[in-house]
Scaffold this active site. Sequence first.
Site, PDB file in Angstrom:
ATOM      1  CG  ASP A  79      -2.049   0.890   1.231  1.00 22.51           C
ATOM      2  OD1 ASP A  79      -2.463   1.274   0.125  1.00 22.51           O
ATOM      3  OD2 ASP A  79      -2.578   1.227   2.311  1.00 22.51           O
ATOM      4  CG  ASP A 101       0.739   7.536  -3.217  1.00 27.51           C
ATOM      5  OD1 ASP A 101       0.648   8.440  -4.069  1.00 27.51           O
ATOM      6  OD2 ASP A 101       0.404   7.685  -2.023  1.00 27.51           O
ATOM      7  CD  GLU A 132      -3.068   8.057  -3.744  1.00 22.55           C
ATOM      8  OE1 GLU A 132      -2.881   6.879  -3.360  1.00 22.55           O
ATOM      9  OE2 GLU A 132      -3.152   9.012  -2.958  1.00 22.55           O
ATOM     10  CG  HIS A 179      -4.844   8.517   3.914  1.00 24.39           C
ATOM     11  ND1 HIS A 179      -3.785   8.745   3.083  1.00 24.39           N
ATOM     12  CD2 HIS A 179      -5.438   7.384   3.460  1.00 24.39           C
ATOM     13  CE1 HIS A 179      -3.731   7.787   2.167  1.00 24.39           C
ATOM     14  NE2 HIS A 179      -4.728   6.954   2.372  1.00 24.39           N
ATOM     15  N   GLY A 180      -7.379   9.069   7.503  1.00 22.06           N
ATOM     16  CA  GLY A 180      -7.576   9.305   8.938  1.00 22.06           C
ATOM     17  C   GLY A 180      -8.992   9.733   9.278  1.00 22.06           C
ATOM     18  N   GLY A 210      -8.936   6.062   2.418  1.00 22.48           N
ATOM     19  CA  GLY A 210      -9.329   6.939   3.519  1.00 22.48           C
ATOM     20  C   GLY A 210     -10.782   6.787   3.919  1.00 22.48           C
ATOM     21  CG  ASN A 233      -4.386   1.681   8.394  1.00 21.81           C
ATOM     22  OD1 ASN A 233      -4.477   0.998   9.406  1.00 21.81           O
ATOM     23  ND2 ASN A 233      -3.221   2.019   7.890  1.00 21.81           N
ATOM     24  CB  THR A 234      -7.811   5.699  10.827  1.00 23.19           C
ATOM     25  OG1 THR A 234      -6.897   6.223   9.879  1.00 23.19           O
ATOM     26  CG2 THR A 234      -7.685   6.478  12.127  1.00 23.19           C
TER      27      THR A 234
HETATM   28  O1  G3H Z   1      -4.425   3.060   2.195  1.00 22.99           O
HETATM   29  C1  G3H Z   1      -4.989   3.062   3.313  1.00 22.99           C
HETATM   30  C2  G3H Z   1      -6.245   3.754   3.503  1.00 22.99           C
HETATM   31  O2  G3H Z   1      -6.503   4.695   2.544  1.00 22.99           O
HETATM   32  C3  G3H Z   1      -6.650   4.011   4.889  1.00 22.99           C
HETATM   33  O3  G3H Z   1      -7.319   5.214   5.150  1.00 22.99           O
HETATM   34  O4  G3H Z   1      -6.807   5.398   7.566  1.00 22.99           O
HETATM   35  O5  G3H Z   1      -8.578   6.778   6.536  1.00 22.99           O
HETATM   36  O6  G3H Z   1      -8.904   4.336   6.821  1.00 22.99           O
HETATM   37  P1  G3H Z   1      -7.930   5.459   6.603  1.00 22.99           P
HETATM   38 ZN    ZN Z   2      -4.641   5.078   1.395  1.00 22.72          ZN
END
Ligand code: G3H
Ligand code: ZN
Length: 285
Positions: A79, A101, A132, A179-180, A210, A233-234
């Site tokens: 990733d 990316d 991306e 992201h986040g 994200g 992820n977050t």
């Molecule tokens: O590539 C990883 C994701 O885009 C995670 O995004 O942390 O906002 O869930 P996120």
């Molecule tokens: Zn991402």
Amino acid sequence: MKTLREYFLQAKTEKWAVGHFNFSTADQLKAIVEAAKELNSPVMVATSEGEAKFIGREQAVALVKSYQQEGHVVFLNADHHKTEERAKQAIDAGYDTVLIDASKMSFEENIMTTKIVVDYAKEKGGLMVEGELGYLKGESQMQGTVEISPADFTKPEEAKEFVERTGVDRLAIVFGNIHGIVTQQEEKLTMPVLQAVVFAIPNVFFVLHGASGLPDEQIKEAIANGITNVHINTELRVAYHDALEAELQKEPDQTTPYKFLAPSFEAMKELVKKKLELFGSVGKI
Ligand code: G3H
Ligand code: ZN
């Protein structure tokens, strides 16, 4: 086992999305794999450069391969690999797919760098490559606010040119996503931008990065409008962290990792299941 590409084609036709979840420890990976198995859902797992450094690139590959050998439908993505060298290293290590990316580079440099990785992936057996385009702000953590500007959004004409010149299989786009998780701001996708980009390029799979912090309804709408891959992820990090913090407070004398990590594992597994249901991939194996 069907290939990742076949699952993407199926998702595009049937309008659901492949869930993509990050991990940096073996128990987190196990939680994702078990959740997907219990729901009969294909799943992508991933390590960013930092996550790969922590668990070990070769070790991440070996762990995922061990699940694949047991019959689990799980695919490993490299990733947000930011340079051609690191993307190639991930391909050489045995990742199933990679996101090069280069979105912080100029448009031309992004195309050149991405194309080199696409060509390399072809030489190495044709694994899927994601590129991306657009400026995706924020980090995979809790944040107060992240400034979002339409100037950062992916532009349909540029996206079309990018896909045609690079030959990427998947395209990560920006249309209000960050992201986040932001605590003092509402996260909101701009659907007309997604629609315009999807309309401009028929032959690519679109990726929503994200997705943590976005309301379920918006994610559903994005999938209905052509997103076939959703990254989380977050929210997983927060679930894992908060369950661990609560457990350490409850059992301060417990020093056995497989005991004090059990609630984090369960919290993460439950969350992955919820997301797979939301993405519509349940029962798609
Ligand atoms: O590539 C990883 C994701 O885009 C995670 O995004 O942390 O906002 O869930 P996120
Ligand atoms: Zn991402």
